[in-house]
Design a protein around this motif. Sequence first.
Motif, PDB file in Angstrom:
ATOM      1  N   GLY A 283      -2.837  22.855   2.124  1.00  0.00           N
ATOM      2  CA  GLY A 283      -2.350  21.711   1.354  1.00  0.00           C
ATOM      3  C   GLY A 283      -2.227  20.395   2.074  1.00  0.00           C
ATOM      4  O   GLY A 283      -2.054  19.352   1.433  1.00  0.00           O
ATOM      5  N   VAL A 284      -2.340  20.383   3.419  1.00  0.00           N
ATOM      6  CA  VAL A 284      -1.971  19.157   4.134  1.00  0.00           C
ATOM      7  C   VAL A 284      -2.969  18.016   3.944  1.00  0.00           C
ATOM      8  O   VAL A 284      -2.577  16.851   3.802  1.00  0.00           O
ATOM      9  CB  VAL A 284      -1.761  19.452   5.639  1.00  0.00           C
ATOM     10  N   MET A 285      -4.282  18.302   3.927  1.00  0.00           N
ATOM     11  CA  MET A 285      -5.251  17.210   3.929  1.00  0.00           C
ATOM     12  C   MET A 285      -5.341  16.485   2.591  1.00  0.00           C
ATOM     13  O   MET A 285      -5.871  15.374   2.523  1.00  0.00           O
ATOM     14  CB  MET A 285      -6.627  17.728   4.345  1.00  0.00           C
ATOM     15  N   VAL A 286      -4.804  17.077   1.518  1.00  0.00           N
ATOM     16  CA  VAL A 286      -4.795  16.368   0.244  1.00  0.00           C
ATOM     17  C   VAL A 286      -3.914  15.120   0.339  1.00  0.00           C
ATOM     18  O   VAL A 286      -4.118  14.139  -0.388  1.00  0.00           O
ATOM     19  CB  VAL A 286      -4.335  17.297  -0.893  1.00  0.00           C
ATOM     20  N   SER A 287      -2.955  15.122   1.269  1.00  0.00           N
ATOM     21  CA  SER A 287      -2.140  13.931   1.503  1.00  0.00           C
ATOM     22  C   SER A 287      -3.023  12.765   1.931  1.00  0.00           C
ATOM     23  O   SER A 287      -2.842  11.618   1.488  1.00  0.00           O
ATOM     24  CB  SER A 287      -1.099  14.201   2.594  1.00  0.00           C
ATOM     25  N   TYR A 288      -3.987  13.054   2.804  1.00  0.00           N
ATOM     26  CA  TYR A 288      -4.885  12.012   3.290  1.00  0.00           C
ATOM     27  C   TYR A 288      -5.859  11.572   2.209  1.00  0.00           C
ATOM     28  O   TYR A 288      -6.268  10.404   2.165  1.00  0.00           O
ATOM     29  CB  TYR A 288      -5.633  12.519   4.525  1.00  0.00           C
ATOM     30  N   ALA A 289      -6.212  12.500   1.331  1.00  0.00           N
ATOM     31  CA  ALA A 289      -7.060  12.119   0.200  1.00  0.00           C
ATOM     32  C   ALA A 289      -6.341  11.114  -0.687  1.00  0.00           C
ATOM     33  O   ALA A 289      -6.945  10.154  -1.180  1.00  0.00           O
ATOM     34  CB  ALA A 289      -7.442  13.362  -0.609  1.00  0.00           C
ATOM     35  N   VAL A 290      -5.035  11.309  -0.887  1.00  0.00           N
ATOM     36  CA  VAL A 290      -4.259  10.356  -1.679  1.00  0.00           C
ATOM     37  C   VAL A 290      -4.215   8.991  -0.992  1.00  0.00           C
ATOM     38  O   VAL A 290      -4.267   7.949  -1.656  1.00  0.00           O
ATOM     39  CB  VAL A 290      -2.829  10.895  -1.931  1.00  0.00           C
ATOM     40  N   CYS A 291      -4.129   8.972   0.339  1.00  0.00           N
ATOM     41  CA  CYS A 291      -4.177   7.690   1.067  1.00  0.00           C
ATOM     42  C   CYS A 291      -5.464   6.932   0.758  1.00  0.00           C
ATOM     43  O   CYS A 291      -5.448   5.712   0.555  1.00  0.00           O
ATOM     44  CB  CYS A 291      -4.071   7.929   2.570  1.00  0.00           C
ATOM     45  N   ALA A 292      -6.596   7.648   0.737  1.00  0.00           N
ATOM     46  CA  ALA A 292      -7.870   7.004   0.398  1.00  0.00           C
ATOM     47  C   ALA A 292      -7.915   6.622  -1.081  1.00  0.00           C
ATOM     48  O   ALA A 292      -8.459   5.571  -1.445  1.00  0.00           O
ATOM     49  CB  ALA A 292      -9.030   7.935   0.738  1.00  0.00           C
ATOM     50  N   ASP A 293      -7.312   7.457  -1.947  1.00  0.00           N
ATOM     51  CA  ASP A 293      -7.289   7.161  -3.383  1.00  0.00           C
ATOM     52  C   ASP A 293      -6.582   5.847  -3.665  1.00  0.00           C
ATOM     53  O   ASP A 293      -7.088   5.004  -4.416  1.00  0.00           O
ATOM     54  CB  ASP A 293      -6.558   8.276  -4.142  1.00  0.00           C
ATOM     55  N   ILE A 294      -5.409   5.666  -3.088  1.00  0.00           N
ATOM     56  CA  ILE A 294      -4.623   4.471  -3.415  1.00  0.00           C
ATOM     57  C   ILE A 294      -4.929   3.296  -2.503  1.00  0.00           C
ATOM     58  O   ILE A 294      -4.728   2.145  -2.870  1.00  0.00           O
ATOM     59  CB  ILE A 294      -3.106   4.772  -3.398  1.00  0.00           C
ATOM     60  N   GLY A 295      -5.438   3.587  -1.279  1.00  0.00           N
ATOM     61  CA  GLY A 295      -5.616   2.517  -0.306  1.00  0.00           C
ATOM     62  C   GLY A 295      -6.963   1.837  -0.331  1.00  0.00           C
ATOM     63  O   GLY A 295      -7.065   0.640  -0.098  1.00  0.00           O
ATOM     64  N   ARG A 296      -8.045   2.618  -0.556  1.00  0.00           N
ATOM     65  CA  ARG A 296      -9.410   2.095  -0.513  1.00  0.00           C
ATOM     66  C   ARG A 296      -9.647   1.295   0.780  1.00  0.00           C
ATOM     67  O   ARG A 296      -9.627   1.870   1.855  1.00  0.00           O
ATOM     68  CB  ARG A 296      -9.701   1.294  -1.774  1.00  0.00           C
ATOM     69  N   ASN A 297      -9.850  -0.021   0.718  1.00  0.00           N
ATOM     70  CA  ASN A 297     -10.116  -0.788   1.938  1.00  0.00           C
ATOM     71  C   ASN A 297      -8.914  -0.856   2.869  1.00  0.00           C
ATOM     72  O   ASN A 297      -9.041  -1.265   4.020  1.00  0.00           O
ATOM     73  CB  ASN A 297     -10.557  -2.214   1.587  1.00  0.00           C
ATOM     74  N   ASN A 298      -7.755  -0.504   2.372  1.00  0.00           N
ATOM     75  CA  ASN A 298      -6.536  -0.479   3.179  1.00  0.00           C
ATOM     76  C   ASN A 298      -6.143   0.947   3.559  1.00  0.00           C
ATOM     77  O   ASN A 298      -4.975   1.222   3.839  1.00  0.00           O
ATOM     78  CB  ASN A 298      -5.387  -1.141   2.407  1.00  0.00           C
ATOM     79  N   THR A 299      -7.125   1.843   3.572  1.00  0.00           N
ATOM     80  CA  THR A 299      -6.834   3.254   3.837  1.00  0.00           C
ATOM     81  C   THR A 299      -6.175   3.452   5.194  1.00  0.00           C
ATOM     82  O   THR A 299      -5.243   4.261   5.334  1.00  0.00           O
ATOM     83  CB  THR A 299      -8.123   4.089   3.751  1.00  0.00           C
ATOM     84  N   GLY A 300      -6.627   2.738   6.219  1.00  0.00           N
ATOM     85  CA  GLY A 300      -6.042   2.887   7.552  1.00  0.00           C
ATOM     86  C   GLY A 300      -4.571   2.528   7.567  1.00  0.00           C
ATOM     87  O   GLY A 300      -3.742   3.230   8.164  1.00  0.00           O
ATOM     88  N   THR A 301      -4.220   1.436   6.896  1.00  0.00           N
ATOM     89  CA  THR A 301      -2.825   0.999   6.854  1.00  0.00           C
ATOM     90  C   THR A 301      -1.965   1.982   6.073  1.00  0.00           C
ATOM     91  O   THR A 301      -0.862   2.341   6.499  1.00  0.00           O
ATOM     92  CB  THR A 301      -2.730  -0.398   6.215  1.00  0.00           C
ATOM     93  N   VAL A 302      -2.454   2.427   4.907  1.00  0.00           N
ATOM     94  CA  VAL A 302      -1.696   3.374   4.090  1.00  0.00           C
ATOM     95  C   VAL A 302      -1.511   4.698   4.835  1.00  0.00           C
ATOM     96  O   VAL A 302      -0.415   5.275   4.851  1.00  0.00           O
ATOM     97  CB  VAL A 302      -2.403   3.600   2.736  1.00  0.00           C
ATOM     98  N   THR A 303      -2.579   5.183   5.479  1.00  0.00           N
ATOM     99  CA  THR A 303      -2.476   6.427   6.237  1.00  0.00           C
ATOM    100  C   THR A 303      -1.512   6.266   7.405  1.00  0.00           C
ATOM    101  O   THR A 303      -0.727   7.172   7.712  1.00  0.00           O
ATOM    102  CB  THR A 303      -3.855   6.873   6.761  1.00  0.00           C
ATOM    103  N   GLY A 304      -1.553   5.102   8.062  1.00  0.00           N
ATOM    104  CA  GLY A 304      -0.628   4.844   9.156  1.00  0.00           C
ATOM    105  C   GLY A 304       0.816   4.878   8.693  1.00  0.00           C
ATOM    106  O   GLY A 304       1.696   5.416   9.380  1.00  0.00           O
ATOM    107  N   ALA A 305       1.086   4.302   7.513  1.00  0.00           N
ATOM    108  CA  ALA A 305       2.450   4.312   6.971  1.00  0.00           C
ATOM    109  C   ALA A 305       2.897   5.742   6.681  1.00  0.00           C
ATOM    110  O   ALA A 305       4.026   6.137   7.009  1.00  0.00           O
ATOM    111  CB  ALA A 305       2.511   3.464   5.706  1.00  0.00           C
ATOM    112  N   MET A 306       2.022   6.533   6.055  1.00  0.00           N
ATOM    113  CA  MET A 306       2.362   7.924   5.769  1.00  0.00           C
ATOM    114  C   MET A 306       2.585   8.701   7.060  1.00  0.00           C
ATOM    115  O   MET A 306       3.552   9.469   7.185  1.00  0.00           O
ATOM    116  CB  MET A 306       1.259   8.582   4.938  1.00  0.00           C
ATOM    117  N   ASN A 307       1.715   8.498   8.022  1.00  0.00           N
ATOM    118  CA  ASN A 307       1.825   9.235   9.269  1.00  0.00           C
ATOM    119  C   ASN A 307       3.036   8.801  10.083  1.00  0.00           C
ATOM    120  O   ASN A 307       3.569   9.593  10.873  1.00  0.00           O
ATOM    121  CB  ASN A 307       0.545   9.072  10.090  1.00  0.00           C
TER     122      ASN A 307
END
Length: 419
Positions: free
Chosen positions: A340-364
């Motif tokens: 189940g863990v990597m679906v979290s990162y999929a959501v980061c790409a879903d909502i972040g798009r060009n800001n995926t790095g920033t959104v993933t950084g916030a989650m992480n």
Amino acid sequence: MNQPAIPYRFRVLVLLCGLTTLTYMDRICVSIVGVRIKAALHLSNEQFGWVLAAFALAYALFEIPSGMLGDRIGPKRVFIRIVLWWSLFTALTGVAGGLVSLVVIRFLFGMGESGTYPNAILTVSRWFPLQETGKALSWVGIGSQIGAALAPLIIVPIAVAYGWRAPFFVIGAIGLVWVGACRAWFHDFPAQVKAMPPAEKELIAASCRHKDTQHQVPFKLIFRNRTLWPLMLMYFCCQWANYFFIAWMPVYLQEGRGFTENAMKQIASTLFVAGIAGFIAGGAAGDWFLKLQGLKMGRRLTGMIGLGGCGLLLFIAALSASNTVTVCCLIGANFSFSFGVMVSYAVCADIGRNNTGTVTGAMNFFGQMGAFFLAIVFGRIVQVTHNFEYPLYVVAAVLFTGCLLWLAINPEKQLPEIS
């Protein structure tokens, strides 16, 4: 021009898988030889908890800046900085002479390794069409389990033969090979690769999460996204499990359950092999759920099954008096976590798009703060109660909370487009 035997994007995925393999070999090294370090440097469980926590705290503090940096300058330059830095401080761990130097070095190591996953997910969002995102993210995660599975088999024999310091020198040197490969042929965007077939570039551009028309969103607007907050809190809970497996579990097996170092090595390796199977199953199931239930429910189902199953199995592991049952539950728990863990990162790409790095950084950031608290709380509870099972009950309760938080996560709530 001849078509390449392997699509270029899959070669990029091999590079990312190699990156996460290295991160976990480096990260787990200190826990694999944890009993030896504690004995050599005369550390209590509580003090060793602070050694583990130092890495997690630094990783958390620098995760958002590293993710934002990847969005702005591209992941390639960030990757090279990350791996060179962490290789240096992995090697320096082997020269630590006491608690203070060990904590400082591990903090600096965590600072260097921060940003790995935000930039890996950013790379996936640029290099893979939406329908392949689940499987691509699974292989990014599989790398972590490959590294963690190989680490005991490599580190324990070296430590037995040459002492606990030697493995850090060996593992630190391996990162330089990856840097050479990244520098030689990796690119931030498919369009930058001259040798890549136009058809593959068009396939990626048609449905990848990165859009040329979307500008970066101001930081304050990112944190107003209604899905990001439950996502970050869920990941805070999620990382209690992950950091137990990679930080405290080897000590738990030896001092809490009485296994020998060699038996611990075999159990830990098997557990992380099960994690590989979990990532493969989770990636396939996640893509299937997405087709069957749609984006919102597909993501939720994958995440809830993974976290809920992990929490339940850790609870049973702590409750059982049988070492055999406990080991089976731990192996199953890591399979479930990986599912189940990597679906979290999929959501980061879903909502972040060009800001995926920033959104993933916030989650992480929130996730690593969870790891920080787990490292301290686990050691403190053991120190006070002299019981290794009590902290596992706490971890299970935290995971059940994270499972419920998935009900508030909606990957359809994307960041606004700013032109």
